[in-house]
Design a protein around this motif. Structure first.
Motif, PDB file in Angstrom:
ATOM      1  N   CYS A  34       0.847  -1.208   0.000  1.00 18.96           N
ATOM      2  CA  CYS A  34       0.000   0.000   0.000  1.00 18.96           C
ATOM      3  C   CYS A  34       0.875   1.248   0.000  1.00 18.96           C
ATOM      4  CB  CYS A  34      -0.917   0.030   1.218  1.00 18.96           C
ATOM      5  SG  CYS A  34      -2.242  -1.169   1.090  1.00 18.96           S
ATOM      6  N   LEU A  35       1.921   1.212   0.831  1.00 20.00           N
ATOM      7  CA  LEU A  35       2.837   2.353   0.912  1.00 20.00           C
ATOM      8  C   LEU A  35       3.510   2.583  -0.435  1.00 20.00           C
ATOM      9  CD1 LEU A  35       4.072   4.404   2.935  1.00 20.00           C
ATOM     10  CD2 LEU A  35       5.963   2.793   3.224  1.00 20.00           C
ATOM     11  N   GLY A  36       3.947   1.486  -1.057  1.00 18.24           N
ATOM     12  CA  GLY A  36       4.604   1.587  -2.366  1.00 18.24           C
ATOM     13  C   GLY A  36       3.675   2.192  -3.407  1.00 18.24           C
ATOM     14  N   LEU A  37       2.401   1.739  -3.401  1.00 14.70           N
ATOM     15  CA  LEU A  37       1.417   2.275  -4.353  1.00 14.70           C
ATOM     16  C   LEU A  37       1.186   3.761  -4.123  1.00 14.70           C
ATOM     17  CD1 LEU A  37      -1.395  -0.385  -4.797  1.00 14.70           C
ATOM     18  CD2 LEU A  37      -0.049   0.721  -6.589  1.00 14.70           C
ATOM     19  N   ALA A  38       1.109   4.132  -2.826  1.00 14.27           N
ATOM     20  CA  ALA A  38       0.882   5.540  -2.494  1.00 14.27           C
ATOM     21  C   ALA A  38       2.045   6.397  -2.999  1.00 14.27           C
ATOM     22  CB  ALA A  38       0.726   5.696  -0.977  1.00 14.27           C
ATOM     23  N   VAL A  39       3.266   5.895  -2.814  1.00 11.60           N
ATOM     24  CA  VAL A  39       4.459   6.635  -3.278  1.00 11.60           C
ATOM     25  C   VAL A  39       4.419   6.782  -4.798  1.00 11.60           C
ATOM     26  CG1 VAL A  39       6.976   6.501  -3.548  1.00 11.60           C
ATOM     27  CG2 VAL A  39       5.928   6.070  -1.315  1.00 11.60           C
ATOM     28  N   LEU A  40       4.100   5.668  -5.502  1.00 11.28           N
ATOM     29  CA  LEU A  40       4.033   5.715  -6.971  1.00 11.28           C
ATOM     30  C   LEU A  40       2.972   6.703  -7.444  1.00 11.28           C
ATOM     31  CD1 LEU A  40       4.466   1.981  -8.017  1.00 11.28           C
ATOM     32  CD2 LEU A  40       6.062   3.866  -8.403  1.00 11.28           C
ATOM     33  N   ASN A  41       1.806   6.689  -6.762  1.00 12.38           N
ATOM     34  CA  ASN A  41       0.736   7.632  -7.117  1.00 12.38           C
ATOM     35  C   ASN A  41       1.187   9.070  -6.921  1.00 12.38           C
ATOM     36  OD1 ASN A  41      -1.497   6.380  -8.171  1.00 12.38           O
ATOM     37  ND2 ASN A  41      -2.169   5.645  -6.160  1.00 12.38           N
ATOM     38  N   TRP A  42       1.852   9.297  -5.783  1.00 15.68           N
ATOM     39  CA  TRP A  42       2.309  10.653  -5.463  1.00 15.68           C
ATOM     40  C   TRP A  42       3.329  11.123  -6.509  1.00 15.68           C
ATOM     41  CZ3 TRP A  42       6.702  13.435  -4.389  1.00 15.68           C
ATOM     42  CH2 TRP A  42       6.506  14.723  -3.829  1.00 15.68           C
ATOM     43  N   LEU A  43       4.267  10.247  -6.883  1.00 16.68           N
ATOM     44  CA  LEU A  43       5.270  10.607  -7.892  1.00 16.68           C
ATOM     45  C   LEU A  43       4.612  10.903  -9.231  1.00 16.68           C
ATOM     46  CD1 LEU A  43       8.213   8.132  -7.157  1.00 16.68           C
ATOM     47  CD2 LEU A  43       8.203  10.612  -6.820  1.00 16.68           C
ATOM     48  N   HIS A  44       3.552  10.121  -9.540  1.00 16.29           N
ATOM     49  CA  HIS A  44       2.821  10.344 -10.794  1.00 16.29           C
ATOM     50  C   HIS A  44       2.183  11.732 -10.806  1.00 16.29           C
ATOM     51  CE1 HIS A  44      -0.674  10.095 -13.535  1.00 16.29           C
ATOM     52  NE2 HIS A  44       0.213   9.484 -14.294  1.00 16.29           N
ATOM     53  N   ASP A  45       1.652  12.143  -9.643  1.00 16.50           N
ATOM     54  CA  ASP A  45       0.987  13.451  -9.551  1.00 16.50           C
ATOM     55  C   ASP A  45       1.977  14.599  -9.386  1.00 16.50           C
ATOM     56  OD1 ASP A  45      -1.388  12.156  -9.811  1.00 16.50           O
ATOM     57  OD2 ASP A  45      -1.841  12.109  -7.654  1.00 16.50           O
ATOM     58  N   HIS A  46       3.224  14.299  -9.021  1.00 16.92           N
ATOM     59  CA  HIS A  46       4.242  15.341  -8.793  1.00 16.92           C
ATOM     60  C   HIS A  46       5.488  15.023  -9.621  1.00 16.92           C
ATOM     61  CE1 HIS A  46       1.615  15.428  -5.259  1.00 16.92           C
ATOM     62  NE2 HIS A  46       1.897  16.712  -5.184  1.00 16.92           N
ATOM     63  N   PRO A  47       5.377  15.109 -10.970  1.00 17.34           N
ATOM     64  CA  PRO A  47       6.529  14.743 -11.812  1.00 17.34           C
ATOM     65  C   PRO A  47       7.764  15.595 -11.534  1.00 17.34           C
ATOM     66  CG  PRO A  47       4.801  15.805 -13.111  1.00 17.34           C
ATOM     67  CD  PRO A  47       4.222  15.535 -11.764  1.00 17.34           C
ATOM     68  N   GLY A  48       7.555  16.812 -11.026  1.00 15.48           N
ATOM     69  CA  GLY A  48       8.700  17.669 -10.704  1.00 15.48           C
ATOM     70  C   GLY A  48       9.565  17.092  -9.600  1.00 15.48           C
ATOM     71  N   SER A  49       8.995  16.196  -8.815  1.00 16.26           N
ATOM     72  CA  SER A  49       9.766  15.545  -7.757  1.00 16.26           C
ATOM     73  C   SER A  49      10.078  14.097  -8.095  1.00 16.26           C
ATOM     74  CB  SER A  49       8.989  15.617  -6.436  1.00 16.26           C
ATOM     75  OG  SER A  49       8.813  16.968  -6.070  1.00 16.26           O
ATOM     76  N   ASN A  50       9.812  13.721  -9.337  1.00 18.24           N
ATOM     77  CA  ASN A  50      10.089  12.355  -9.782  1.00 18.24           C
ATOM     78  C   ASN A  50      11.281  12.356 -10.747  1.00 18.24           C
ATOM     79  OD1 ASN A  50      10.147   9.811 -10.836  1.00 18.24           O
ATOM     80  ND2 ASN A  50       8.008   9.785 -11.516  1.00 18.24           N
ATOM     81  N   PRO A  51      12.452  11.932 -10.268  1.00 19.20           N
ATOM     82  CA  PRO A  51      13.645  12.005 -11.132  1.00 19.20           C
ATOM     83  C   PRO A  51      13.556  11.097 -12.353  1.00 19.20           C
ATOM     84  CG  PRO A  51      14.143  10.860  -9.074  1.00 19.20           C
ATOM     85  CD  PRO A  51      12.744  11.396  -8.942  1.00 19.20           C
ATOM     86  N   TRP A  52      12.624  10.129 -12.355  1.00 18.64           N
ATOM     87  CA  TRP A  52      12.507   9.201 -13.500  1.00 18.64           C
ATOM     88  C   TRP A  52      11.538   9.698 -14.561  1.00 18.64           C
ATOM     89  CZ3 TRP A  52      12.207   7.383  -8.371  1.00 18.64           C
ATOM     90  CH2 TRP A  52      13.396   6.790  -7.911  1.00 18.64           C
ATOM     91  N   ALA A  53      10.698  10.655 -14.214  1.00 14.31           N
ATOM     92  CA  ALA A  53       9.738  11.168 -15.198  1.00 14.31           C
ATOM     93  C   ALA A  53      10.463  12.121 -16.140  1.00 14.31           C
ATOM     94  CB  ALA A  53       8.605  11.907 -14.485  1.00 14.31           C
ATOM     95  N   PRO A  54      10.292  11.969 -17.456  1.00 13.30           N
ATOM     96  CA  PRO A  54      10.952  12.911 -18.365  1.00 13.30           C
ATOM     97  C   PRO A  54      10.410  14.322 -18.153  1.00 13.30           C
ATOM     98  CG  PRO A  54       9.430  11.478 -19.562  1.00 13.30           C
ATOM     99  CD  PRO A  54       9.472  10.982 -18.153  1.00 13.30           C
ATOM    100  N   LEU A  55      11.291  15.289 -18.307  1.00 20.76           N
ATOM    101  CA  LEU A  55      10.890  16.685 -18.095  1.00 20.76           C
ATOM    102  C   LEU A  55       9.939  17.137 -19.199  1.00 20.76           C
ATOM    103  CD1 LEU A  55      11.515  19.203 -16.292  1.00 20.76           C
ATOM    104  CD2 LEU A  55      13.161  19.867 -18.042  1.00 20.76           C
TER     105      LEU A  55
ATOM    106  N   PRO B 185       7.527  22.763 -11.089  1.00 24.82           N
ATOM    107  CA  PRO B 185       8.878  22.493 -10.596  1.00 24.82           C
ATOM    108  C   PRO B 185       8.871  21.842  -9.218  1.00 24.82           C
ATOM    109  CG  PRO B 185       8.740  24.694 -11.542  1.00 24.82           C
ATOM    110  CD  PRO B 185       7.341  24.164 -11.506  1.00 24.82           C
ATOM    111  N   GLY B 186       9.711  20.826  -9.060  1.00 22.82           N
ATOM    112  CA  GLY B 186       9.878  20.142  -7.781  1.00 22.82           C
ATOM    113  C   GLY B 186      11.360  19.957  -7.520  1.00 22.82           C
ATOM    114  N   TRP B 187      11.668  19.122  -6.531  1.00 23.46           N
ATOM    115  CA  TRP B 187      13.080  19.011  -6.159  1.00 23.46           C
ATOM    116  C   TRP B 187      13.925  18.321  -7.224  1.00 23.46           C
ATOM    117  CZ3 TRP B 187      15.250  14.252  -5.916  1.00 23.46           C
ATOM    118  CH2 TRP B 187      14.397  13.165  -5.711  1.00 23.46           C
ATOM    119  N   ALA B 188      13.296  17.581  -8.143  1.00 22.63           N
ATOM    120  CA  ALA B 188      14.061  16.890  -9.192  1.00 22.63           C
ATOM    121  C   ALA B 188      14.236  17.750 -10.445  1.00 22.63           C
ATOM    122  CB  ALA B 188      13.374  15.576  -9.556  1.00 22.63           C
ATOM    123  N   THR B 189      13.527  18.895 -10.524  1.00 20.38           N
ATOM    124  CA  THR B 189      13.510  19.677 -11.762  1.00 20.38           C
ATOM    125  C   THR B 189      14.892  20.201 -12.143  1.00 20.38           C
ATOM    126  OG1 THR B 189      11.234  20.319 -11.279  1.00 20.38           O
ATOM    127  CG2 THR B 189      12.389  21.600 -12.939  1.00 20.38           C
ATOM    128  N   ALA B 190      15.628  20.736 -11.169  1.00 16.33           N
ATOM    129  CA  ALA B 190      16.939  21.323 -11.486  1.00 16.33           C
ATOM    130  C   ALA B 190      17.858  20.288 -12.116  1.00 16.33           C
ATOM    131  CB  ALA B 190      17.566  21.900 -10.221  1.00 16.33           C
TER     132      ALA B 190
END
Ligand SMILES: [Zn+2]
Length: 236
Positions: free
Chosen positions: A17-38, A44-49
């Motif tokens: 459940c925790l893993g799913l929640a993290v994946l959902n959150w990353l999906h909704d916050h691509p700026g903080s997802n270092p794997w999501a293409p820019l 902007p999130g912490w991964a944007t720079a």
């Protein structure tokens, strides 16, 4: 009494459940997802720079950013020799404002930086201060096969490879023109706008030099995408 097996199953379920929640959150916050293409629309999130830095390092990553963002990709054949060889060469066409003079060649990283700066910095500040968006960026040039300072020795300018642009003025939809040379100093809203967009450019470009830096930059903002170790940038 709960068996060891039941407790292990419960722990596995909670972890899933925790893993799913993290994946959902990353999906909704691509700026903080270092794997999501820019993409340009990303908040902007912490991964944007780091993702913006990756565009400077690799023209293919940069072109992918243009494509994912629905921006025009206008590559040109390589040109020039030696230090002025331009492998990554393109016509810069911005969706949100026009360059003036219109025909400008630069690297993908410069084009991407301009698009990012306009979307996330320039337009919101123009709307907040003037209630009107920027429709034209006046510039003094992109490509110039020369060393920094124009002498015969020393490091080559990023302009030598078209990896920089000098912005001299901003024209708004309502006709107002804000000029770096005339409006940088003073306590008015034009100075506030210019300082704000200079500050924001520091997140989109690896080098930003303004009139605060020296007299050679009294009439423009020099923006370039020089590659430096560990995302180190210059903002003056
Ligand atoms: Zn310059």
């Amino acid at each position: 009494m709960t068996s060891l097996f039941d407790r292990a199953a419960l722990a596995a379920l909670l972890l899933a459940c925790l893993g799913l929640a993290v994946l959902n959150w990353l999906h909704d916050h691509p700026g903080s997802n270092p794997w999501a293409p820019l993409v340009l629309t990303e908040r902007p999130g912490w991964a944007t720079a780091r993702k913006l830095d990756a565009l400077r390092a690799d023209a293919g990553t940069c072109r992918a950013f243009l494509q994912h963002s629905g921006l025009a990709d206008n590559p040109l054949p390589p040109q020039g020799e030696g230090a002025c060889r331009r492998e990554d060469r393109r016509t810069v066409l911005l969706a949100e404002a026009q360059l003036s003079p219109q025909r400008a060649e630069a690297t993908c990283a410069v084009e991407a930086g301009l698009a990012w700066w306009l979307r996330h910095g320039v337009q919101s500040r123009a709307e907040a201060i003037y209630g009107s968006p920027v429709v034209e960026l006046e510039h003094l040039g992109t490509v110039n096969c020369r060393r920094i300072g124009g002498g015969d020795t020393g490091a080559w300018s990023e302009h030598a490879t078209g990896n920089g642009i000098d912005i001299a003025a901003f024209v708004l939809a309502n006709g107002r023109r804000i000029e770096v040379r005339r409006d940088w100093k003073g306590g008015g809203r034009d100075a506030a706008f210019l300082h704000a967009v200079r500050d924001h450019a520091c997140g989109a470009f690896s080098t930003v030099l303004s009139p605060d830096y020296n007299a050679a930059h009294a009439d423009h903002l020099h923006l370039d995408q020089m590659r430096r170790p560990a995302s180190w940038s210059v903002c003056r």
